[in-house]
Design a protein around this motif. Sequence first.
Motif, PDB file in Angstrom:
ATOM      1  N   SER A   1      -2.643  24.649  33.982  1.00 15.35           N
ATOM      2  CA  SER A   1      -2.993  24.654  35.402  1.00 15.35           C
ATOM      3  C   SER A   1      -4.056  25.699  35.733  1.00 15.35           C
ATOM      4  N   GLY A   2      -4.107  26.779  34.945  1.00 13.63           N
ATOM      5  CA  GLY A   2      -5.132  27.794  35.182  1.00 13.63           C
ATOM      6  C   GLY A   2      -6.531  27.295  34.910  1.00 13.63           C
ATOM      7  N   ASP A   3      -6.659  26.191  34.145  1.00 13.56           N
ATOM      8  CA  ASP A   3      -7.969  25.615  33.845  1.00 13.56           C
ATOM      9  C   ASP A   3      -8.410  24.605  34.895  1.00 13.56           C
ATOM     10  N   LEU A   4      -7.539  24.346  35.875  1.00 18.37           N
ATOM     11  CA  LEU A   4      -7.850  23.326  36.871  1.00 18.37           C
ATOM     12  C   LEU A   4      -8.402  23.959  38.142  1.00 18.37           C
ATOM     13  N   ASP A   5      -9.426  23.323  38.678  1.00 16.01           N
ATOM     14  CA  ASP A   5      -9.993  23.697  39.965  1.00 16.01           C
ATOM     15  C   ASP A   5      -9.667  22.565  40.921  1.00 16.01           C
ATOM     16  N   LYS A   6      -8.994  22.874  42.018  1.00 17.59           N
ATOM     17  CA  LYS A   6      -8.569  21.798  42.919  1.00 17.59           C
ATOM     18  C   LYS A   6      -9.737  21.016  43.504  1.00 17.59           C
ATOM     19  N   GLU A   7     -10.924  21.609  43.487  1.00 18.34           N
ATOM     20  CA  GLU A   7     -12.122  20.906  43.957  1.00 18.34           C
ATOM     21  C   GLU A   7     -12.971  20.426  42.790  1.00 18.34           C
ATOM     22  N   GLY A   8     -12.424  20.499  41.569  1.00 16.13           N
ATOM     23  CA  GLY A   8     -13.208  20.237  40.385  1.00 16.13           C
ATOM     24  C   GLY A   8     -13.191  18.792  39.909  1.00 16.13           C
ATOM     25  N   ASN A   9     -13.629  18.613  38.674  1.00 17.03           N
ATOM     26  CA  ASN A   9     -13.723  17.294  38.069  1.00 17.03           C
ATOM     27  C   ASN A   9     -12.328  16.746  37.741  1.00 17.03           C
ATOM     28  N   PRO A  10     -12.221  15.432  37.558  1.00 17.92           N
ATOM     29  CA  PRO A  10     -10.917  14.823  37.282  1.00 17.92           C
ATOM     30  C   PRO A  10     -10.273  15.363  36.004  1.00 17.92           C
ATOM     31  N   VAL A  11      -8.959  15.179  35.934  1.00 20.34           N
ATOM     32  CA  VAL A  11      -8.180  15.489  34.736  1.00 20.34           C
ATOM     33  C   VAL A  11      -7.854  14.169  34.051  1.00 20.34           C
ATOM     34  N   LEU A  12      -8.024  14.114  32.739  1.00 24.96           N
ATOM     35  CA  LEU A  12      -7.722  12.910  31.977  1.00 24.96           C
ATOM     36  C   LEU A  12      -6.353  13.032  31.310  1.00 24.96           C
ATOM     37  N   PHE A  13      -5.586  11.946  31.352  1.00 24.70           N
ATOM     38  CA  PHE A  13      -4.302  11.862  30.672  1.00 24.70           C
ATOM     39  C   PHE A  13      -4.353  10.655  29.734  1.00 24.70           C
ATOM     40  N   LEU A  14      -4.174  10.883  28.444  1.00 27.46           N
ATOM     41  CA  LEU A  14      -4.194   9.805  27.468  1.00 27.46           C
ATOM     42  C   LEU A  14      -2.747   9.430  27.143  1.00 27.46           C
ATOM     43  N   VAL A  15      -2.348   8.207  27.545  1.00 25.95           N
ATOM     44  CA  VAL A  15      -0.957   7.784  27.404  1.00 25.95           C
ATOM     45  C   VAL A  15      -0.870   6.491  26.608  1.00 25.95           C
ATOM     46  N   GLU A  16       0.206   6.345  25.874  1.00 24.51           N
ATOM     47  CA  GLU A  16       0.485   5.123  25.119  1.00 24.51           C
ATOM     48  C   GLU A  16       1.791   4.522  25.630  1.00 24.51           C
ATOM     49  N   PHE A  17       1.732   3.289  26.095  1.00 26.64           N
ATOM     50  CA  PHE A  17       2.945   2.646  26.592  1.00 26.64           C
ATOM     51  C   PHE A  17       3.904   2.343  25.460  1.00 26.64           C
ATOM     52  N   ASP A  18       5.181   2.203  25.804  1.00 29.89           N
ATOM     53  CA  ASP A  18       6.211   2.009  24.786  1.00 29.89           C
ATOM     54  C   ASP A  18       7.424   1.322  25.390  1.00 29.89           C
ATOM     55  N   PHE A  19       7.333  -0.021  25.524  1.00 30.28           N
ATOM     56  CA  PHE A  19       8.495  -0.782  25.984  1.00 30.28           C
ATOM     57  C   PHE A  19       8.420  -2.209  25.456  1.00 30.28           C
TER      58      PHE A  19
END
Length: 379
Positions: free
Chosen positions: A361-379
């Motif tokens: 969270s310390g690397d995030l700027d609330k006015e900054g660029n998007p955050v990427l989440f790489l997820v793999e589905f599993d069902f």
Amino acid sequence: MNNKNAFFLLFLVVFGCGSKNQDSGLTSLSVDLTQEKTEVHFSQLIKPDVSIIPLDNFDGSEAPIFFNDIHKFRHYKDEFYILDFIYGRRVFVFDKNGKFQRFIGHSGEGPGGLIQAMDFDIFNDQVKILDYRRVLNFDINGDYQSMDKIDGFVGEKFIKYNEGYAFLGAGRDADNLVLATNEFQKVSSFFPYHTRALNVLLVNPMYYSPNGDAIYRRQLNDTLFKINDFQRPVPYLYIDFQQKKSNINELLSGSEPEQAISNARSQYCNIFDIYETKDYKYLAFFVEGEAWAYIYSTKSSKSIVYRRSNLTDEITFDPKAVPVGVIWDKFVFKANPHIVLAGIESYQSTSPHFSKLKSLSGDLDKEGNPVLFLVEFDF
């Protein structure tokens, strides 16, 4: 109307109303809204190992490199290529950890200058950026190489396929799909204009399937097409929205087709975006102004459909987080850092994923660029 366009008007009549040719072998998805899940937890749909990648907000000289959205995402040789064609106006390149590497192209005049970067793609270590009536070519390091002019049509989006390029046609009365040679000479076109409401610019209207095929889709059309050559595209995927499917033939044949199409975009299921890996398909769509999602597993033949407002997202913490691309078996979700930070502050539980996110969270700027989440589905 030429024979090619007549074929596609007929195809819209047959497939646009949701009927399926059982003898065609066409892959289909059945989206039944009556099977809606009202309580959905994102963490229960995916594998626990999620990569979290905050994108840099400054370059090496501490100059800001902010952009607002991700309209095009490509993963190429362990780097992320991103275009925000409204605010970014050039291609941003980040490494796999989100560290800024370089720009490709620049706004303004001169070699490599862009009037309005609308799309890009990467072929054989060459980055091609679609600008107004031209394509600018850069090497993978961002060095400008050459420019190709486009005559005879205007393209808003494009994709490379075996024999040439497919463009999304722009302008009144222009066919929606234009096929051109490698020298950008128009050969054929399909899907007549009909009305302005039918030709709104879609998110991700053309993409690569897991097998590398070029796929095309159009507003309110429930069939996606594969582009193989300069002949008519081949039906690739049929999406049956059942109770909320539209009938394009009826909409176009009425006394006020423009208004009918505009109304249909809110009354019926309207695809916002679609992404797929070899094992899963993720479909984002709207019904009566509300956002929904449908996820289908080709491994288990299981599916889930839900309103986005009923999703508990303890992964990104952003209820509006959506996929912007795929990397192998993983979907790349984009989240707003301001909402992510607010979610971290209000979360009342704990998990290994949350601990990892909180440590970043310390690397995030609330006015900054998007955050990427790489997820793999599993069902």
